[in-house]
Design a protein around this motif. Structure first.
Motif, mmCIF file in Angstrom:
data_model
loop_
_atom_site.group_PDB
_atom_site.id
_atom_site.type_symbol
_atom_site.label_atom_id
_atom_site.label_comp_id
_atom_site.label_asym_id
_atom_site.label_seq_id
_atom_site.Cartn_x
_atom_site.Cartn_y
_atom_site.Cartn_z
ATOM 1 N N UNK A 68 13.630 30.541 22.158
ATOM 2 C CA UNK A 68 13.039 29.355 22.640
ATOM 3 C C UNK A 68 12.610 29.779 24.145
ATOM 4 N N UNK A 69 13.569 30.571 24.878
ATOM 5 C CA UNK A 69 13.276 30.900 26.237
ATOM 6 C C UNK A 69 12.186 31.824 26.137
ATOM 7 N N UNK A 108 9.102 40.576 25.440
ATOM 8 C CA UNK A 108 10.601 41.411 25.744
ATOM 9 C C UNK A 108 11.683 40.474 25.144
ATOM 10 N N UNK A 109 11.613 39.308 25.322
ATOM 11 C CA UNK A 109 12.823 38.423 25.091
ATOM 12 C C UNK A 109 12.584 38.424 23.472
ATOM 13 N N UNK A 110 11.565 38.246 22.979
ATOM 14 C CA UNK A 110 11.302 37.914 21.252
ATOM 15 C C UNK A 110 11.823 39.060 20.760
ATOM 16 N N UNK A 122 14.132 29.769 15.269
ATOM 17 C CA UNK A 122 13.934 28.479 15.776
ATOM 18 C C UNK A 122 15.239 27.728 15.935
ATOM 19 N N UNK A 123 16.393 28.245 15.730
ATOM 20 C CA UNK A 123 17.579 27.704 16.038
ATOM 21 C C UNK A 123 18.259 28.412 17.304
#
Length: 288
Positions: A53-54, A23-25, A47-48
């Motif tokens: 990243x979470x 979901x976050x992605x 990647x930034x």
């Protein structure tokens, strides 16, 4: 509690964390930039991105639980249960976007849950080997390699939904392969770090995870989620289960009547998964 029960519980935990990570992605892939970018540029921008990243951290917990589950049970068992990640993603995504889960979605969710239960109980999947020979993996590469190359060329030449579907197929295939390689990596953990570092599956496992992630994000960006999400969700368990049988020698053990029930349950699982994914993706597109 036997090993299969432990594997099932760990796989359910993995499905929950992977659902949250997905979901976050999904949100990150669409929010990281409004500009049209290539696959490599998209991946480097993600990647930034802190939100990405979470999601990756949460997904990593899910993959760790998946690895633990594969240490206790077969790929067939774990992959069947991991399909339930959609059941977790459904209310989580709805909550984040302040909307309700529809009756249509709950109906397909119930069918999906029922089919998974039938596959696990009636199919009675048995574990095979943890690792395969180089000759076996060479045959897999001869079959899977050209298929992935054809998808990559098609995704490059085409655009929109077709490109998203082709990239989704590539990502789903990678995550199915990832599950089989994970079982081989887990099998070597008890032999110590040095033996693990000498295991070819470890390096293939890391490469496959990277490619699966990159193609997943590219698929999200290539077209609407109605094209990418159903494809990935269906292809992953199919590829993982087929490789579990062909590469690791896992088997299903129903009786004669059970094979009919199993075939129907598997078909329902695929249809329900696709219906849920398309419904969730369509709602996401409507919100954009």
């Amino acid at each position: 509690m036997d090993r299969a029960d432990i594997a099932a519980l760990l796989a359910l935990g993995a499905a929950l964390f992977i659902a949250v990570g997905d979901v976050i992605h999904q949100r990150s892939a669409h929010e990281v930039t409004d500009e049209p970018v290539g696959h490599l540029e998209l991946f480097t921008r993600l990647l930034r991105d802190r939100q990405w990243w979470l999601g990756s951290t949460v997904s990593a917990v899910g993959f760790a639980l998946q690895a633990a589950a594969l240490g206790f049970g077969s790929v067939l068992l774990v992959q069947a249960i991991l399909v339930t990640s959609l059941l977790f993603a459904l209310p989580i995504h709805a909550r984040l976007n302040r909307r309700r889960v529809t009756r249509f979605q709950w109906t397909w969710a119930a069918l999906l849950a029922s089919s998974v239960v039938i596959i696990v109980t009636v199919g009675n999947p048995s574990a095979g080997d943890s690792r395969a020979s180089l000759e076996t993996w060479s045959l897999v590469l001869l079959v899977l390699g050209p298929a992935l190359l054809a998808c990559a060329i098609g995704a490059r030449l085409l655009s929109g939904p077709i490109s998203a579907v082709l990239l989704g197929c590539m990502s789903g295939a990678m995550w199915g392969l990832f599950a089989v390689l994970t079982k081989g990596v887990v099998d070597r953990l008890d032999d110590g770090v040095w033996e693990l570092l000498k295991t070819p599956e470890l390096y293939a496992w890391a490469l496959v995870a990277t490619l699966g992630t990159a193609w997943q994000q590219a698929s999200f960006r290539a077209g609407s989620l109605t094209a990418s999400l159903p494809t990935m969700t269906v292809v992953e368990p199919v590829v993982g289960s087929v490789l579990g049988v062909v590469v690791l020698g896992e088997t299903l053990r129903p009786d004669d009547v059970g094979w009919v029930t199993l075939t129907v349950a598997f078909a329902v699982m695929i249809v329900a998964t696709a219906a849920l994914a398309r419904g969730e993706a369509a709602a996401s597109v409507a919100e954009c």
